[in-house]
Scaffold this active site. Sequence first.
Site, PDB file in Angstrom:
ATOM      1  N   TYR A  44      -8.663   5.032   8.366  1.00  0.00           N
ATOM      2  CA  TYR A  44      -8.791   5.398   9.785  1.00  0.00           C
ATOM      3  C   TYR A  44      -9.858   6.484   9.877  1.00  0.00           C
ATOM      4  O   TYR A  44      -9.727   7.530   9.244  1.00  0.00           O
ATOM      5  CB  TYR A  44      -7.480   5.985  10.316  1.00  0.00           C
ATOM      6  CG  TYR A  44      -6.365   4.979  10.526  1.00  0.00           C
ATOM      7  CD1 TYR A  44      -6.196   4.364  11.765  1.00  0.00           C
ATOM      8  CD2 TYR A  44      -5.478   4.652   9.506  1.00  0.00           C
ATOM      9  CE1 TYR A  44      -5.166   3.455  11.982  1.00  0.00           C
ATOM     10  CE2 TYR A  44      -4.448   3.741   9.716  1.00  0.00           C
ATOM     11  CZ  TYR A  44      -4.294   3.146  10.954  1.00  0.00           C
ATOM     12  OH  TYR A  44      -3.289   2.247  11.158  1.00  0.00           O
ATOM     13  N   LYS A  68       2.165  -0.517  15.324  1.00  0.00           N
ATOM     14  CA  LYS A  68       3.597  -0.611  15.620  1.00  0.00           C
ATOM     15  C   LYS A  68       4.036  -1.873  16.369  1.00  0.00           C
ATOM     16  O   LYS A  68       5.228  -2.201  16.378  1.00  0.00           O
ATOM     17  CB  LYS A  68       4.033   0.615  16.447  1.00  0.00           C
ATOM     18  CG  LYS A  68       4.092   1.896  15.642  1.00  0.00           C
ATOM     19  CD  LYS A  68       5.288   1.924  14.714  1.00  0.00           C
ATOM     20  CE  LYS A  68       5.123   2.867  13.562  1.00  0.00           C
ATOM     21  NZ  LYS A  68       4.932   2.233  12.260  1.00  0.00           N
ATOM     22  N   HIS A 102       0.840  -1.204   0.000  1.00  0.00           N
ATOM     23  CA  HIS A 102       0.000   0.000   0.000  1.00  0.00           C
ATOM     24  C   HIS A 102       0.872   1.249   0.000  1.00  0.00           C
ATOM     25  O   HIS A 102       1.831   1.349   0.742  1.00  0.00           O
ATOM     26  CB  HIS A 102      -0.913   0.024   1.236  1.00  0.00           C
ATOM     27  CG  HIS A 102      -2.069  -0.929   1.141  1.00  0.00           C
ATOM     28  ND1 HIS A 102      -3.130  -0.894   2.000  1.00  0.00           N
ATOM     29  CD2 HIS A 102      -2.328  -1.927   0.266  1.00  0.00           C
ATOM     30  CE1 HIS A 102      -4.003  -1.834   1.656  1.00  0.00           C
ATOM     31  NE2 HIS A 102      -3.525  -2.484   0.617  1.00  0.00           N
ATOM     32  N   TYR A 154       4.696   6.083  10.207  1.00  0.00           N
ATOM     33  CA  TYR A 154       3.851   4.953   9.825  1.00  0.00           C
ATOM     34  C   TYR A 154       4.640   3.917   9.017  1.00  0.00           C
ATOM     35  O   TYR A 154       4.527   2.718   9.255  1.00  0.00           O
ATOM     36  CB  TYR A 154       2.623   5.444   9.051  1.00  0.00           C
ATOM     37  CG  TYR A 154       1.493   4.447   9.085  1.00  0.00           C
ATOM     38  CD1 TYR A 154       0.537   4.479  10.090  1.00  0.00           C
ATOM     39  CD2 TYR A 154       1.397   3.445   8.123  1.00  0.00           C
ATOM     40  CE1 TYR A 154      -0.487   3.545  10.146  1.00  0.00           C
ATOM     41  CE2 TYR A 154       0.379   2.503   8.169  1.00  0.00           C
ATOM     42  CZ  TYR A 154      -0.556   2.560   9.175  1.00  0.00           C
ATOM     43  OH  TYR A 154      -1.560   1.620   9.232  1.00  0.00           O
ATOM     44  N   PRO A 205      -2.918  -0.253  19.372  1.00  0.00           N
ATOM     45  CA  PRO A 205      -2.750  -0.694  17.980  1.00  0.00           C
ATOM     46  C   PRO A 205      -2.957   0.388  16.916  1.00  0.00           C
ATOM     47  O   PRO A 205      -2.729   0.133  15.734  1.00  0.00           O
ATOM     48  CB  PRO A 205      -3.790  -1.804  17.825  1.00  0.00           C
ATOM     49  CG  PRO A 205      -4.795  -1.547  18.887  1.00  0.00           C
ATOM     50  CD  PRO A 205      -4.077  -0.888  20.020  1.00  0.00           C
TER      51      PRO A 205
HETATM   52  P1  RFL Z   1       3.180 -12.564  20.967  1.00  0.00           P
HETATM   53  O1  RFL Z   1       2.698 -12.551  19.573  1.00  0.00           O
HETATM   54  O2  RFL Z   1       2.212 -12.300  22.058  1.00  0.00           O
HETATM   55  O3  RFL Z   1       3.874 -13.968  21.190  1.00  0.00           O
HETATM   56  C1  RFL Z   1       4.219 -14.468  22.467  1.00  0.00           C
HETATM   57  C2  RFL Z   1       4.182 -15.977  22.417  1.00  0.00           C
HETATM   58  O4  RFL Z   1       4.600 -16.494  23.679  1.00  0.00           O
HETATM   59  C3  RFL Z   1       3.694 -17.525  24.072  1.00  0.00           C
HETATM   60  N1  RFL Z   1       3.759 -17.659  25.542  1.00  0.00           N
HETATM   61  C4  RFL Z   1       4.515 -18.595  26.161  1.00  0.00           C
HETATM   62  N2  RFL Z   1       5.292 -19.581  25.679  1.00  0.00           N
HETATM   63  C5  RFL Z   1       5.902 -20.379  26.587  1.00  0.00           C
HETATM   64  N3  RFL Z   1       5.767 -20.242  27.924  1.00  0.00           N
HETATM   65  C6  RFL Z   1       4.993 -19.290  28.456  1.00  0.00           C
HETATM   66  N4  RFL Z   1       4.861 -19.175  29.761  1.00  0.00           N
HETATM   67  C7  RFL Z   1       4.323 -18.396  27.552  1.00  0.00           C
HETATM   68  N5  RFL Z   1       3.488 -17.346  27.705  1.00  0.00           N
HETATM   69  C8  RFL Z   1       3.162 -16.915  26.480  1.00  0.00           C
HETATM   70  C9  RFL Z   1       2.353 -17.069  23.532  1.00  0.00           C
HETATM   71  O5  RFL Z   1       1.441 -18.157  23.391  1.00  0.00           O
HETATM   72  C10 RFL Z   1       2.768 -16.490  22.189  1.00  0.00           C
HETATM   73  O6  RFL Z   1       2.786 -17.469  21.167  1.00  0.00           O
HETATM   74  O7  RFL Z   1       4.393 -11.546  21.178  1.00  0.00           O
HETATM   75  P2  RFL Z   1       5.558 -11.058  20.159  1.00  0.00           P
HETATM   76  O8  RFL Z   1       6.196 -12.228  19.472  1.00  0.00           O
HETATM   77  O9  RFL Z   1       6.375 -10.118  20.936  1.00  0.00           O
HETATM   78  O10 RFL Z   1       4.775 -10.255  19.005  1.00  0.00           O
HETATM   79  C11 RFL Z   1       4.131  -9.040  19.271  1.00  0.00           C
HETATM   80  C12 RFL Z   1       2.871  -8.884  18.413  1.00  0.00           C
HETATM   81  O11 RFL Z   1       2.091 -10.061  18.512  1.00  0.00           O
HETATM   82  C13 RFL Z   1       2.034  -7.667  18.807  1.00  0.00           C
HETATM   83  O12 RFL Z   1       2.850  -6.582  19.148  1.00  0.00           O
HETATM   84  C14 RFL Z   1       1.095  -7.221  17.666  1.00  0.00           C
HETATM   85  O13 RFL Z   1       0.130  -8.191  17.380  1.00  0.00           O
HETATM   86  C15 RFL Z   1       0.398  -5.905  18.028  1.00  0.00           C
HETATM   87  N6  RFL Z   1      -0.562  -5.466  17.005  1.00  0.00           N
HETATM   88  C16 RFL Z   1      -0.147  -4.842  15.843  1.00  0.00           C
HETATM   89  N7  RFL Z   1       1.171  -4.670  15.604  1.00  0.00           N
HETATM   90  C17 RFL Z   1       1.588  -4.135  14.412  1.00  0.00           C
HETATM   91  O14 RFL Z   1       2.790  -3.968  14.224  1.00  0.00           O
HETATM   92  N8  RFL Z   1       0.710  -3.773  13.407  1.00  0.00           N
HETATM   93  C18 RFL Z   1      -0.611  -3.927  13.581  1.00  0.00           C
HETATM   94  O15 RFL Z   1      -1.356  -3.650  12.643  1.00  0.00           O
HETATM   95  C19 RFL Z   1      -1.096  -4.439  14.839  1.00  0.00           C
HETATM   96  N9  RFL Z   1      -2.405  -4.610  15.055  1.00  0.00           N
HETATM   97  C20 RFL Z   1      -1.928  -5.687  17.198  1.00  0.00           C
HETATM   98  C21 RFL Z   1      -2.848  -5.236  16.195  1.00  0.00           C
HETATM   99  C22 RFL Z   1      -2.418  -6.363  18.316  1.00  0.00           C
HETATM  100  C23 RFL Z   1      -3.762  -6.539  18.467  1.00  0.00           C
HETATM  101  N10 RFL Z   1      -4.178  -7.236  19.611  1.00  0.00           N
HETATM  102  C24 RFL Z   1      -5.055  -8.348  19.559  1.00  0.00           C
HETATM  103  C25 RFL Z   1      -3.470  -7.051  20.855  1.00  0.00           C
HETATM  104  C26 RFL Z   1      -4.191  -5.405  16.337  1.00  0.00           C
HETATM  105  C27 RFL Z   1      -4.661  -6.033  17.483  1.00  0.00           C
HETATM  106  C28 RFL Z   1      -6.155  -6.144  17.621  1.00  0.00           C
HETATM  107  C1  PHB Z   2      -4.997  -4.582  10.968  1.00  0.00           C
HETATM  108  O1  PHB Z   2      -5.041  -4.773   9.748  1.00  0.00           O
HETATM  109  O2  PHB Z   2      -5.292  -5.476  11.779  1.00  0.00           O
HETATM  110  C2  PHB Z   2      -4.594  -3.265  11.515  1.00  0.00           C
HETATM  111  C3  PHB Z   2      -4.299  -2.229  10.644  1.00  0.00           C
HETATM  112  C4  PHB Z   2      -3.904  -0.987  11.162  1.00  0.00           C
HETATM  113  C5  PHB Z   2      -3.830  -0.815  12.534  1.00  0.00           C
HETATM  114  C6  PHB Z   2      -4.124  -1.868  13.398  1.00  0.00           C
HETATM  115  C7  PHB Z   2      -4.511  -3.091  12.884  1.00  0.00           C
HETATM  116  O3  PHB Z   2      -3.467   0.384  13.040  1.00  0.00           O
END
Ligand code: RFL
Ligand code: PHB
Length: 395
Positions: A204, A300, A75, A387, A296
């Site tokens: 957004y 980031k 994008h 971004y 979120p």
């Molecule tokens: P994760 O993905 O949480 O992975 C951690 C892993 O550790 C496991 N775990 C264990 N394993 C062994 N022993 C234990 N005691 C354990 N406890 C936990 C878990 O099961 C899991 O598999 O962390 P990591 O790798 O640091 O990754 C971070 C990302 O997942 C997170 O920052 C993003 O998803 C945040 N986020 C977004 N980030 C972006 O860069 N762009 C986005 O568009 C974006 N959108 C989002 C998001 C997060 C969201 N939610 C649900 C919080 C949108 C949403 C809705």
């Molecule tokens: C997504 O596609 O899940 C998404 C996109 C932009 C954001 C957060 C989540 O800021």
Amino acid sequence: MERIRTQVGIVGAGPAGLLLGHLLHLEGIESIQIENRSREYCESRIRAGVLECGTAELLAQAGVGERMKREGMVHQGVYLRFRRRSHHVLFPELTGGKCITVYGQHEVVKDLIAARLGAGARISFEVEGVEVNELETRTPRIRFRHGGEEHEIVCDFIAGCDGFHGVCRPSIPAGKLQTYEEVYPFGWLGILATVAPSSDEIVYTRHERGFALLSMRSPEVSRLYIQCAPEEDVGAWSDERIWAEMQKRFATDDGWTLREGPITQKGVTAMRGFLVEPMQYGRLYLLGDAAHIVPPTGAKGLNLAVADVRVFARALEAFYKRGSTELLERYSEICLRRVWKAERFSNWMTRMLHLGNGSEFVERLHLAELDYVTSSRAAMTTLAENYVGLPYEEC
Ligand code: RFL
Ligand code: PHB
């Protein structure tokens, strides 16, 4: 009890842990990884979707970007919508040619698991009772149960990649970390729907009923979010109610329409900013969500996790190849410079786009901010360069 010796013990198989294992493998550094959920669960957990320019490049350079290049959607910008009008922010002309890639985090996880297992890596899923011990020594240990048996990994370093709710950060003795936290009074109700995205790029929206976000996972699957209370009961939201609310928030005066389709997943996420300083104690290093959380709105979280992994992998390479501990000593300082800037950006985007419970004066300020961002090249550049991802720290 089985005792295994390795160089790096990795707790968690999210994007941070998996990418770290992969980058270390490319440098000939051995690791063992444990994860408390199943492989299927990790591969289907729907979360982030936006990859910064540098994240996509790093995955491609590391040889795990084939499918991302084929199926990911590049994008050139995003839309900011307010007062029923959309404004386009075009990244390349503001950032020296940079773009973002929309590709689901679970797809990145699938690609990384396939690469790790393909290289003969040892990843134990569905482990229980994880403990990290002897962190102050040169041989820290990870204990866990797997298949009913006790295991112990004895390693040189432990990488705590176990997310916000993991065990690594709480295993650091009290008083060793400084914690910073901001709990936002907002939540997101997110859905996945089988319907072609109603926009070519992410939208957004600020609306007087609250924030709304339109994103996508493929040409057939849309990902949408609406602002709700942090403790919102998802059960109170029927599919009809969700679409009706989205129709109101996304509405424009230019004939654009929001396509509806079957909803296949629903969930509520509360929002917080959180980080610890330093991101390390003894031979335990924290990476990704284990060390920091951003709301979120700036997209980031995943990208910060990748940036931490890049620094830590380089620090370990310097340690094993040249015996240098300099980068390991600076790991936390290098990562936190980026993390604080991402906290700043995510805070700004969140406040500007969400409906607060502040005064009408504050609400008008946010609208003025959006008006400014979409009409001043300088302000638009600020949004764009954050971004698509600030340049990586030198290391
Ligand atoms: P994760 O993905 O949480 O992975 C951690 C892993 O550790 C496991 N775990 C264990 N394993 C062994 N022993 C234990 N005691 C354990 N406890 C936990 C878990 O099961 C899991 O598999 O962390 P990591 O790798 O640091 O990754 C971070 C990302 O997942 C997170 O920052 C993003 O998803 C945040 N986020 C977004 N980030 C972006 O860069 N762009 C986005 O568009 C974006 N959108 C989002 C998001 C997060 C969201 N939610 C649900 C919080 C949108 C949403 C809705
Ligand atoms: C997504 O596609 O899940 C998404 C996109 C932009 C954001 C957060 C989540 O800021």
